[in-house]
Scaffold this active site. Structure first.
Site, PDB file in Angstrom:
ATOM      1  N   HIS A 241      26.705 -16.173  42.727  1.00  0.00           N
ATOM      2  CA  HIS A 241      28.141 -16.063  42.425  1.00  0.00           C
ATOM      3  C   HIS A 241      28.947 -16.871  43.427  1.00  0.00           C
ATOM      4  O   HIS A 241      28.405 -17.364  44.416  1.00  0.00           O
ATOM      5  CB  HIS A 241      28.595 -14.601  42.345  1.00  0.00           C
ATOM      6  CG  HIS A 241      28.550 -13.841  43.652  1.00  0.00           C
ATOM      7  ND1 HIS A 241      27.380 -13.578  44.315  1.00  0.00           N
ATOM      8  CD2 HIS A 241      29.542 -13.290  44.406  1.00  0.00           C
ATOM      9  CE1 HIS A 241      27.648 -12.883  45.411  1.00  0.00           C
ATOM     10  NE2 HIS A 241      28.952 -12.701  45.498  1.00  0.00           N
TER      11      HIS A 241
ATOM     12  N   HIS B   3      31.360 -16.369  45.670  1.00  0.00           N
ATOM     13  CA  HIS B   3      31.944 -15.956  46.954  1.00  0.00           C
ATOM     14  C   HIS B   3      31.446 -16.841  48.111  1.00  0.00           C
ATOM     15  O   HIS B   3      30.287 -17.256  48.147  1.00  0.00           O
ATOM     16  CB  HIS B   3      31.626 -14.488  47.250  1.00  0.00           C
ATOM     17  CG  HIS B   3      32.466 -13.550  46.445  1.00  0.00           C
ATOM     18  ND1 HIS B   3      32.118 -12.243  46.216  1.00  0.00           N
ATOM     19  CD2 HIS B   3      33.649 -13.735  45.804  1.00  0.00           C
ATOM     20  CE1 HIS B   3      33.049 -11.655  45.473  1.00  0.00           C
ATOM     21  NE2 HIS B   3      33.986 -12.553  45.202  1.00  0.00           N
TER      22      HIS B   3
ATOM     23  N   ASP C 189      30.592 -16.267  51.100  1.00  0.00           N
ATOM     24  CA  ASP C 189      29.434 -15.839  51.906  1.00  0.00           C
ATOM     25  C   ASP C 189      28.121 -16.046  51.150  1.00  0.00           C
ATOM     26  O   ASP C 189      27.050 -15.677  51.641  1.00  0.00           O
ATOM     27  CB  ASP C 189      29.589 -14.387  52.380  1.00  0.00           C
ATOM     28  CG  ASP C 189      29.610 -13.375  51.255  1.00  0.00           C
ATOM     29  OD1 ASP C 189      30.324 -13.614  50.247  1.00  0.00           O
ATOM     30  OD2 ASP C 189      28.907 -12.352  51.359  1.00  0.00           O
ATOM     31  N   HIS C 190      28.187 -16.658  49.958  1.00  0.00           N
ATOM     32  CA  HIS C 190      26.975 -17.016  49.210  1.00  0.00           C
ATOM     33  C   HIS C 190      26.907 -18.521  48.923  1.00  0.00           C
ATOM     34  O   HIS C 190      25.888 -19.007  48.444  1.00  0.00           O
ATOM     35  CB  HIS C 190      26.914 -16.219  47.894  1.00  0.00           C
ATOM     36  CG  HIS C 190      26.833 -14.747  48.140  1.00  0.00           C
ATOM     37  ND1 HIS C 190      25.667 -14.018  47.980  1.00  0.00           N
ATOM     38  CD2 HIS C 190      27.756 -13.874  48.601  1.00  0.00           C
ATOM     39  CE1 HIS C 190      25.889 -12.765  48.327  1.00  0.00           C
ATOM     40  NE2 HIS C 190      27.158 -12.648  48.702  1.00  0.00           N
TER      41      HIS C 190
ATOM     42  N   HIS D 139      30.933  -7.618  39.777  1.00  0.00           N
ATOM     43  CA  HIS D 139      31.359  -7.974  41.149  1.00  0.00           C
ATOM     44  C   HIS D 139      32.236  -9.222  41.067  1.00  0.00           C
ATOM     45  O   HIS D 139      33.353  -9.251  41.573  1.00  0.00           O
ATOM     46  CB  HIS D 139      30.117  -8.204  42.007  1.00  0.00           C
ATOM     47  CG  HIS D 139      30.403  -8.663  43.399  1.00  0.00           C
ATOM     48  ND1 HIS D 139      31.000  -7.857  44.345  1.00  0.00           N
ATOM     49  CD2 HIS D 139      30.165  -9.846  44.026  1.00  0.00           C
ATOM     50  CE1 HIS D 139      31.120  -8.536  45.477  1.00  0.00           C
ATOM     51  NE2 HIS D 139      30.625  -9.748  45.318  1.00  0.00           N
TER      52      HIS D 139
ATOM     53  N   ASP E 222      25.143  -9.791  44.778  1.00  0.00           N
ATOM     54  CA  ASP E 222      25.967  -8.634  45.133  1.00  0.00           C
ATOM     55  C   ASP E 222      26.171  -7.705  43.936  1.00  0.00           C
ATOM     56  O   ASP E 222      27.183  -7.006  43.843  1.00  0.00           O
ATOM     57  CB  ASP E 222      27.332  -9.087  45.669  1.00  0.00           C
ATOM     58  CG  ASP E 222      27.231  -9.728  47.043  1.00  0.00           C
ATOM     59  OD1 ASP E 222      26.120  -9.763  47.618  1.00  0.00           O
ATOM     60  OD2 ASP E 222      28.271 -10.193  47.550  1.00  0.00           O
TER      61      ASP E 222
ATOM     62  N   HIS F  73      22.975  -8.319  50.822  1.00  0.00           N
ATOM     63  CA  HIS F  73      23.493  -7.754  52.073  1.00  0.00           C
ATOM     64  C   HIS F  73      22.633  -6.614  52.600  1.00  0.00           C
ATOM     65  O   HIS F  73      22.008  -5.890  51.824  1.00  0.00           O
ATOM     66  CB  HIS F  73      24.917  -7.211  51.874  1.00  0.00           C
ATOM     67  CG  HIS F  73      25.936  -8.270  51.606  1.00  0.00           C
ATOM     68  ND1 HIS F  73      26.661  -8.882  52.610  1.00  0.00           N
ATOM     69  CD2 HIS F  73      26.344  -8.845  50.450  1.00  0.00           C
ATOM     70  CE1 HIS F  73      27.476  -9.786  52.078  1.00  0.00           C
ATOM     71  NE2 HIS F  73      27.307  -9.790  50.763  1.00  0.00           N
TER      72      HIS F  73
HETATM   73 FE    FE Z   1      28.412 -11.143  49.442  1.00  0.00          FE
HETATM   74 ZN    ZN Z   2      30.096 -11.324  46.820  1.00  0.00          ZN
END
Ligand code: FE
Ligand code: ZN
Length: 255
Positions: free
Chosen positions: A56, A58, A60-61, A114, A133, A171
């Site tokens: 996805h 985001h 942090d990915h 998400h 996530d 995570h």
């Molecule tokens: Fe994440």
């Molecule tokens: Zn995420």
């Protein structure tokens, strides 16, 4: 030779994971939270990066994609519905599409909730699922772009995979998830067992993932919204499972 995986922490509490096919030498990074951490993992494993499979959009990915692609010329595979928000995408995929990493073949599952276009990757011969996530061990992702009903449907889609599937999530949130899960199902013996295991792993500074899907089905309250005792424990006996799920998710948001 069977597929190999290499799991590593990055950023605050993100997991990166490499999937390696010894037969062809191909290696995929599942998401790219941080280029430096992925590079270090590649060096440690002595693998060269060929593919990046994105779950996805985001940051942090996806934050490591540009640097990794520049250095390795890796192919970037990303969810069709959010490809515009992900850098340097080569191939877009959606439900039922196949993704090859060397000789390994995975299937794409749409798992929105998400984010609206979130996807998961399942490699049936290897019994490996990369769920980003959407599903966490004893938890699930926050419902940010989708609806609770959408997220519940994504979770029960993943729940239908084989019980011995190894679940790789994005995570390390397991200990906090367990503290919350005990408020929903204080008497669940599978949850108590997972709690003991996670306490031991954390005391040894080891990751709590991957977990097996069968364990998650028995202990993760977010996969159990259609269990009558769970509905009863949140005061929603007889209500549709997605409503029970929505209530559990709300309680977690407030916890
Ligand atoms: Fe994440
Ligand atoms: Zn995420």
């Amino acid at each position: 030779m069977p597929a190999q995986t290499h799991l590593f922490l990055c950023l605050q509490d993100n997991y990166g994971v490499l999937l390696h096919d010894p037969q062809s030498g191909a290696t995929a990074a599942i998401d790219a939270p941080e280029a430096g951490a992925v590079e270090a993992a590649l060096r440690a494993a002595r693998w060269g990066l060929t593919d990046i499979l994105v779950t996805h959009h985001h940051a942090d990915h996806t934050g490591g994609i540009a640097a990794l692609k520049e250095r390795h010329h890796a192919r970037v595979v990303a969810p069709a519905r959010e490809a515009a928000r992900i850098p340097l995408v080569d191939v877009t995929v959606a439900e039922n599409d196949k993704v090859r990493v060397g000789s390994l073949e995975g299937s794409v599952y749409d798992t929105p909730g998400h984010t609206a276009g979130h996807i998961s990757y399942f490699f049936p011969a290897e019994k490996l699922a990369f769920v980003g996530d959407t599903l966490f061990s004893i938890g699930c992702g926050r419902v940010i772009e989708g609806t609770a009903e959408m997220m519940w449907n994504s979770l029960i889609k993943l729940r239908a995979l084989p019980d011995d599937t190894a679940i790789y999530c994005g995570h390390e949130y397991t200990a906090a998830n367990i503290r919350f899960a005990k408020t929903i199902e204080p008497q669940n013996p599978a949850l108590a067992q997972r709690a003991r295991e996670v306490e031991r792993l954390r005391s040894e500074n080891k990751p709590t993932i991957p977990s097996r899907l069968g364990e998650e089905k028995a202990a993760n309250p977010f996969l159990r919204a259609d269990v009558p005792e769970v509905a009863k424990s949140v005061g929603l006996a007889g209500k549709p499972a997605w409503q029970v799920f929505a209530e559990i998710r709300e309680r977690k948001n407030r916890s």
